[in-house]
Design a protein around this motif. Structure first.
Motif, mmCIF file in Angstrom:
data_model
loop_
_atom_site.group_PDB
_atom_site.id
_atom_site.type_symbol
_atom_site.label_atom_id
_atom_site.label_comp_id
_atom_site.label_asym_id
_atom_site.label_seq_id
_atom_site.Cartn_x
_atom_site.Cartn_y
_atom_site.Cartn_z
ATOM 1 N N THR A 1 0.840 -1.197 0.000
ATOM 2 C CA THR A 1 0.000 0.000 0.000
ATOM 3 C C THR A 1 0.872 1.242 0.000
ATOM 4 O O THR A 1 1.625 1.489 0.951
ATOM 5 N N LEU A 2 0.783 2.013 -1.084
ATOM 6 C CA LEU A 2 1.462 3.312 -1.147
ATOM 7 C C LEU A 2 0.790 4.216 -0.128
ATOM 8 O O LEU A 2 -0.437 4.390 -0.147
ATOM 9 N N ASN A 3 1.582 4.806 0.776
ATOM 10 C CA ASN A 3 0.969 5.415 1.961
ATOM 11 C C ASN A 3 1.510 6.817 2.248
ATOM 12 O O ASN A 3 2.092 7.070 3.288
ATOM 13 N N ARG A 4 1.267 7.703 1.298
ATOM 14 C CA ARG A 4 1.487 9.136 1.534
ATOM 15 C C ARG A 4 0.197 9.863 1.137
ATOM 16 O O ARG A 4 0.175 10.645 0.179
ATOM 17 N N PRO A 5 -0.898 9.601 1.833
ATOM 18 C CA PRO A 5 -2.197 10.128 1.397
ATOM 19 C C PRO A 5 -2.229 11.650 1.325
ATOM 20 O O PRO A 5 -2.949 12.209 0.489
ATOM 21 N N GLU A 6 -1.460 12.313 2.171
ATOM 22 C CA GLU A 6 -1.456 13.770 2.158
ATOM 23 C C GLU A 6 -0.846 14.329 0.868
ATOM 24 O O GLU A 6 -1.080 15.484 0.495
ATOM 25 N N ALA A 7 -0.066 13.497 0.162
ATOM 26 C CA ALA A 7 0.562 13.893 -1.102
ATOM 27 C C ALA A 7 0.033 13.062 -2.265
ATOM 28 O O ALA A 7 0.700 12.925 -3.288
ATOM 29 N N ARG A 8 -1.166 12.512 -2.113
ATOM 30 C CA ARG A 8 -1.781 11.646 -3.125
ATOM 31 C C ARG A 8 -0.842 10.485 -3.488
ATOM 32 O O ARG A 8 -0.778 10.048 -4.616
ATOM 33 N N GLY B 1 -3.234 2.032 -3.251
ATOM 34 C CA GLY B 1 -2.898 3.288 -2.601
ATOM 35 C C GLY B 1 -3.819 3.559 -1.436
ATOM 36 O O GLY B 1 -4.934 3.035 -1.368
ATOM 37 N N SER B 2 -3.369 4.410 -0.514
ATOM 38 C CA SER B 2 -4.204 4.820 0.613
ATOM 39 C C SER B 2 -4.796 6.202 0.335
ATOM 40 O O SER B 2 -4.349 6.912 -0.573
ATOM 41 N N GLY B 3 -5.810 6.567 1.093
ATOM 42 C CA GLY B 3 -6.413 7.881 0.895
ATOM 43 C C GLY B 3 -7.240 7.927 -0.376
ATOM 44 O O GLY B 3 -7.872 6.952 -0.773
ATOM 45 N N ARG B 4 -7.205 9.056 -1.057
ATOM 46 C CA ARG B 4 -8.097 9.298 -2.192
ATOM 47 C C ARG B 4 -7.490 8.918 -3.543
ATOM 48 O O ARG B 4 -8.204 8.866 -4.542
ATOM 49 N N ALA B 5 -6.167 8.701 -3.600
ATOM 50 C CA ALA B 5 -5.505 8.455 -4.880
ATOM 51 C C ALA B 5 -4.796 7.111 -4.876
ATOM 52 O O ALA B 5 -4.437 6.585 -3.812
ATOM 53 N N PHE B 6 -4.595 6.583 -6.073
ATOM 54 C CA PHE B 6 -3.701 5.432 -6.212
ATOM 55 C C PHE B 6 -2.267 5.929 -6.098
ATOM 56 O O PHE B 6 -1.539 5.563 -5.177
ATOM 57 N N CYS B 7 -1.849 6.787 -7.023
ATOM 58 C CA CYS B 7 -0.509 7.377 -6.944
ATOM 59 C C CYS B 7 -0.421 8.531 -7.928
ATOM 60 O O CYS B 7 -0.757 8.376 -9.108
ATOM 61 N N ALA B 8 0.041 9.676 -7.453
ATOM 62 C CA ALA B 8 0.186 10.865 -8.297
ATOM 63 C C ALA B 8 1.481 10.861 -9.085
ATOM 64 O O ALA B 8 1.742 11.802 -9.833
ATOM 65 N N GLY B 9 2.297 9.837 -8.915
ATOM 66 C CA GLY B 9 3.572 9.770 -9.626
ATOM 67 C C GLY B 9 4.683 10.433 -8.845
ATOM 68 O O GLY B 9 4.725 10.368 -7.623
ATOM 69 N N LYS C 1 6.103 18.769 -6.166
ATOM 70 C CA LYS C 1 6.441 19.796 -5.182
ATOM 71 C C LYS C 1 7.872 19.638 -4.706
ATOM 72 O O LYS C 1 8.637 20.612 -4.627
ATOM 73 N N ALA C 2 8.271 18.393 -4.420
ATOM 74 C CA ALA C 2 9.647 18.140 -3.976
ATOM 75 C C ALA C 2 10.651 18.440 -5.083
ATOM 76 O O ALA C 2 11.771 18.887 -4.816
ATOM 77 N N MET C 3 10.254 18.203 -6.349
ATOM 78 C CA MET C 3 11.146 18.525 -7.467
ATOM 79 C C MET C 3 11.478 20.011 -7.484
ATOM 80 O O MET C 3 12.612 20.412 -7.748
ATOM 81 N N GLY C 4 10.460 20.832 -7.216
ATOM 82 C CA GLY C 4 10.684 22.269 -7.208
ATOM 83 C C GLY C 4 11.524 22.723 -6.033
ATOM 84 O O GLY C 4 12.322 23.663 -6.152
#
Length: 274
Positions: free
Chosen positions: A27-34, A65-73, A77-80
């Motif tokens: 389970t991908l688990n960073r729901p706050e970051a999709r 994924g956890s939360g509302r998304a599967f994975c935003a890729g 934000k961190a790239m910037g």
């Protein structure tokens, strides 16, 4: 085979891992970051997929994924906030080459069936991870998006290769060049997902399919996956020669004997993996 639920220590909260009844669920688990990718998430996935490949207790792998998304890729934000500098460029290229082979690459190559359960958006490299799985099931409200062109990136984690094999070159170029949301129904039409169901039915439907995969004869499925992965790049005669060897190998397994007996006795087979 492991019967009870076992929570595995992934060394990070960015990826959760459980093993039950032969099904390893990641389970991908960073729901706050999709569920945007992080290095700890990917490195934990590397370790868990390596475990899955080697463990007889694991018969299939489920990615969700956890939360509302599967994975935003990738984490835009961190790239910037932490851009790659000329001095770190070569190091980052080598790291990403290695981590892509350990995640997308291993999902494709590992000799066990894998399935993505997509309850919400799967975008960019998150879409690539889903496409690297053998099978996909989507909730009706979910959507897919290549997204790379929107941030002037060319794509990673095998996205172009996987899309071209699944939908053909023209459609793959359309999806990459002109990124638009692909609804679950269009994804089904294009062959990007195997099943679509209502959101409230997704967990039960995914569990049913995963259970069928986990109870299937593992050696036969491993050879099937190997054959299908090579089908578009192997000369037909060579393909059939190798196919025969694998088919005969399967005929020597205890699982084949169990399948034959179950057929004669008109019952469901119980495959042990031997």
């Amino acid at each position: 085979m492991e019967d009870g639920l076992a929570q595995r220590d992934t060394l990070t909260t960015d990826l959760l891992s459980t093993l039950k009844d032969g099904i390893l669920t990641l389970t991908l688990n960073r729901p706050e970051a999709r569920n945007a990718m992080s290095d700890p998430m990917l490195e934990a996935m590397d370790r868990e997929l390596a475990f899955a490949q080697d463990s007889r207790d694991v018969r299939c792998v489920v990615l969700q994924g956890s939360g509302r998304a599967f994975c935003a890729g990738g984490d835009v934000k961190a790239m910037g906030e932490n851009p790659i500098t000329p001095s770190s460029l070569d190091e980052r290229v080598e790291y990403q080459r290695a981590i892509q082979r350990a995640t997308s690459g291993r999902l494709v190559a590992m000799a066990k069936p894998t399935m993505a359960v997509i309850h919400g958006p799967a975008a960019g490299a998150g879409l690539a991870l889903a496409l690297a799985c053998d099978l996909r099931i989507m909730a009706r409200p979910a959507f897919l998006l290549t997204a790379f062109a929107n941030v002037a990136l060319s794509g990673d984690f095998g996205i172009g290769y996987l899309l071209a094999r699944l939908v053909g070159m023209a459609r793959a170029k359309e999806l990459m060049f002109l990124p638009e949301r692909v609804t679950s129904e269009r994804a089904l039409d294009l062959g990007l997902t195997n099943w679509v169901c209502e959101a409230e039915e997704l967990e039960a439907q995914a569990a049913l399919i995963a259970g069928r995969l986990a109870s299937a004869p593992p050696q036969a499925l491993a050879y099937m996956k190997e054959h299908l992965n090579s089908a578009l790049s192997t000369e037909f005669g060579a393909y059939m020669d190798h196919e025969v060897r694998c088919h005969i190998d399967c005929s020597q397994t205890a699982d084949h004997g169990e399948g034959v007996r179950a057929f004669a006795e008109k019952r469901a087979p119980v495959f042990s993996g031997d």
